[in-house]
Design a protein around this motif. Structure first.
Motif, mmCIF file in Angstrom:
data_model
loop_
_atom_site.group_PDB
_atom_site.id
_atom_site.type_symbol
_atom_site.label_atom_id
_atom_site.label_comp_id
_atom_site.label_asym_id
_atom_site.label_seq_id
_atom_site.Cartn_x
_atom_site.Cartn_y
_atom_site.Cartn_z
ATOM 1 N N ALA A 3 0.832 -1.206 0.000
ATOM 2 C CA ALA A 3 0.000 0.000 0.000
ATOM 3 C C ALA A 3 0.864 1.252 0.000
ATOM 4 C CB ALA A 3 -0.929 0.000 1.219
ATOM 5 N N LEU A 4 1.942 1.253 0.765
ATOM 6 C CA LEU A 4 2.816 2.423 0.829
ATOM 7 C C LEU A 4 3.519 2.660 -0.501
ATOM 8 C CD1 LEU A 4 4.297 1.903 4.409
ATOM 9 C CD2 LEU A 4 2.824 3.784 3.676
ATOM 10 N N ILE A 5 3.945 1.571 -1.133
ATOM 11 C CA ILE A 5 4.560 1.712 -2.456
ATOM 12 C C ILE A 5 3.529 2.265 -3.442
ATOM 13 C CG2 ILE A 5 5.564 0.451 -4.406
ATOM 14 C CD1 ILE A 5 6.813 -1.486 -2.377
ATOM 15 N N GLY A 6 2.313 1.710 -3.387
ATOM 16 C CA GLY A 6 1.259 2.157 -4.287
ATOM 17 C C GLY A 6 0.877 3.609 -4.075
ATOM 18 N N ASN A 7 0.997 4.102 -2.840
ATOM 19 C CA ASN A 7 0.656 5.490 -2.523
ATOM 20 C C ASN A 7 1.822 6.450 -2.750
ATOM 21 O OD1 ASN A 7 -1.887 4.661 -1.781
ATOM 22 N ND2 ASN A 7 -1.467 4.627 0.426
ATOM 23 N N ASP A 21 9.708 6.810 2.416
ATOM 24 C CA ASP A 21 10.234 8.108 1.984
ATOM 25 C C ASP A 21 9.669 9.200 2.885
ATOM 26 O OD1 ASP A 21 11.019 10.412 0.727
ATOM 27 O OD2 ASP A 21 10.517 9.717 -1.300
ATOM 28 N N VAL A 22 10.456 9.602 3.890
ATOM 29 C CA VAL A 22 9.996 10.569 4.885
ATOM 30 C C VAL A 22 9.635 11.904 4.245
ATOM 31 C CG1 VAL A 22 10.738 11.924 6.890
ATOM 32 C CG2 VAL A 22 11.195 9.470 6.802
ATOM 33 N N SER A 23 10.311 12.273 3.172
ATOM 34 C CA SER A 23 10.050 13.568 2.534
ATOM 35 C C SER A 23 8.644 13.648 1.945
ATOM 36 C CB SER A 23 11.084 13.829 1.428
ATOM 37 O OG SER A 23 10.900 12.923 0.340
ATOM 38 N N LYS A 24 8.010 12.490 1.720
ATOM 39 C CA LYS A 24 6.667 12.469 1.132
ATOM 40 C C LYS A 24 5.571 12.500 2.202
ATOM 41 C CE LYS A 24 8.144 11.955 -3.127
ATOM 42 N NZ LYS A 24 8.091 10.636 -3.781
ATOM 43 N N PHE A 25 5.975 12.554 3.492
ATOM 44 C CA PHE A 25 4.992 12.569 4.586
ATOM 45 C C PHE A 25 5.188 13.877 5.363
ATOM 46 C CE2 PHE A 25 3.174 11.255 8.716
ATOM 47 C CZ PHE A 25 1.968 10.719 8.282
ATOM 48 N N ALA A 116 3.706 7.433 10.611
ATOM 49 C CA ALA A 116 3.921 7.738 9.197
ATOM 50 C C ALA A 116 3.487 6.574 8.308
ATOM 51 C CB ALA A 116 5.395 8.066 8.967
ATOM 52 N N GLN A 117 3.913 5.362 8.648
ATOM 53 C CA GLN A 117 3.604 4.238 7.756
ATOM 54 C C GLN A 117 2.134 3.816 7.872
ATOM 55 O OE1 GLN A 117 6.660 1.680 9.230
ATOM 56 N NE2 GLN A 117 5.468 0.939 10.966
ATOM 57 N N SER A 118 1.541 3.926 9.081
ATOM 58 C CA SER A 118 0.139 3.533 9.249
ATOM 59 C C SER A 118 -0.781 4.511 8.532
ATOM 60 C CB SER A 118 -0.226 3.470 10.735
ATOM 61 O OG SER A 118 0.562 2.515 11.412
ATOM 62 N N GLU A 119 -0.582 5.806 8.776
ATOM 63 C CA GLU A 119 -1.443 6.791 8.127
ATOM 64 C C GLU A 119 -1.168 6.865 6.630
ATOM 65 O OE1 GLU A 119 -1.203 10.492 10.244
ATOM 66 O OE2 GLU A 119 -2.071 9.631 12.077
ATOM 67 N N GLY A 123 -4.566 6.075 5.069
ATOM 68 C CA GLY A 123 -5.202 7.362 4.816
ATOM 69 C C GLY A 123 -6.072 7.837 5.958
ATOM 70 N N GLU A 124 -5.991 7.147 7.131
ATOM 71 C CA GLU A 124 -6.797 7.509 8.302
ATOM 72 C C GLU A 124 -5.889 7.937 9.445
ATOM 73 O OE1 GLU A 124 -9.784 4.651 9.465
ATOM 74 O OE2 GLU A 124 -9.676 3.667 7.491
ATOM 75 N N PRO A 125 -6.390 8.781 10.372
ATOM 76 C CA PRO A 125 -5.618 9.078 11.582
ATOM 77 C C PRO A 125 -5.335 7.773 12.325
ATOM 78 C CG PRO A 125 -7.503 10.552 11.389
ATOM 79 C CD PRO A 125 -7.687 9.493 10.350
ATOM 80 N N PHE A 126 -4.145 7.619 12.867
ATOM 81 C CA PHE A 126 -3.741 6.348 13.468
ATOM 82 C C PHE A 126 -4.236 6.210 14.905
ATOM 83 C CE2 PHE A 126 0.097 3.739 15.083
ATOM 84 C CZ PHE A 126 -0.542 2.552 14.827
#
Length: 337
Positions: A3-7, A21-25, A116-119, A123-126
């Protein structure tokens, strides 16, 4: 991980490891209050690491020779530490839940990475509330196996009642260090005994809870679960009980309140006499209740006969065995030390 790769939040590195990729969060650092630019300035990248950014963290480690591994769409390997926790949490509790706990040392980077990885994946608040507890220390030293000051709850229970240990833990704020020592546990035992003593010989079923304490109790518990202040309120109620005539309706209401608010913390739920006369821990009982009652009967008879030397001898004998007497208007009562 898929899912993270897909997003667009994770990438496969040249060494087949997969990194977040921390820069994308953009909200990375919101739990610990750390700034990405400051973290990046102080970060070190180990030789042979293939990550794009020093802050990126591993989601999947490609297997090296002779390492344990599992099959995956990216080849054999194993999950990173952080992703395991997100997988377990969302599987067992759902994508969004109320409370997540852990030690202070896990706030960054572990819990920050979990967010970071859960949200990023769901796409939801963790998590709504994070509760990070202080460390257990032993005689003001860090508890560790290397210092040989490590022990188990089972070992502690040979010397202390479970409720005494609970009271000891609740006496410190959960975010503060908890210093385990014989002296501190002894103080917890003595404080709990004072509360149970205040309840002794009072029928707590004959009056309603005094709701005038509700606002105070709720305020301190709403103040980040401030159990030390809640316990202080219990002692205030006990002090008021001890100040008044024990047969008054006011005392019965106070005692009911003490038992009620203590119960919210998991305290004061045993009959007072049962607690005060039970033996602390699981060690052998030196004297049985029947033996103690027989000696108290003999002491009372000696006092009636004005044989105070014999009465004192019996009291001293009981004290040596850890049995403390209290002569009240209702008669002599006892408890174990």
């Amino acid at each position: 991980i898929e899912a993270l790769i897909g997003n667009g939040l994770a990438y496969i590195a040249s060494n087949r490891d997969i990194f977040f990729d921390v820069s994308k969060f953009p909200s990375y650092g919101k739990l610990s209050g750390k700034q990405i630019d400051e973290l990046r300035a102080g970060a070190r990248v180990e030789v042979q690491e293939a990550k794009d950014d020093p802050l990126d963290f591993v989601l999947w480690k490609a297997a090296k020779q002779n390492e344990p591994s599992w099959d995956s769409p990216w080849g054999p390997g194993r999950p990173g530490w952080h992703i395991e926790c997100s997988a377990m949490s969302t599987h067992c509790l759902g994508n969004h839940f109320d409370i997540h706990g852990g030690g202070m040392d896990l706030q960054f980077p572990h819990h920050e990475n979990e967010i970071a990885q859960s949200e990023g994946a769901t796409g939801e608040p963790f998590v709504n509330f994070w509760m990070h507890n202080g460390f257990v220390r032993v005689n003001d030293e860090k508890m560790s196996k290397s210092l040989k000051n490590f022990f188990t709850v089972r070992e502690v229970l040979t010397q202390y009642r479970p409720e005494e240990i609970r009271f000891f833990i609740l006496s410190s704020h959960y975010r503060s260090p908890l210093n385990y020592s014989v002296e501190n546990l002894g103080e917890a035992r003595a404080a709990l005994i004072r509360l149970y003593t205040a309840l002794r010989d009072i029928d707590t079923g004959k009056a309603d809870v005094d709701r005038s304490f509700s606002e105070q109790f709720n305020d301190v518990m709403d103040d980040d679960f401030n159990t030390p202040r809640a316990i202080a309120l219990l002692h205030e109620i006990a002090h008021e009980i001890n100040r008044l005539d024990r047969n008054s309706p006011r005392v019965q209401s106070l005692a009911t309140s003490l038992k009620y608010y203590g119960g919210i913390l998991g305290l004061l739920q045993e009959p007072p006499v049962t607690f005060l006369q039970s033996h602390p821990g699981s060690t052998d009982v030196v004297m049985s209740s029947d033996e103690i009652d027989e000696l108290i009967t003999r002491r009372n008879r000696a006092r009636e006969e004005k044989n105070y030397k014999e009465a004192d001898r019996i009291r001293n004998l009981l004290t040596e065995k850890g049995i403390l007497l209290d002569d009240t208007p209702q008669g002599t009562v006892w408890r174990r030390e």
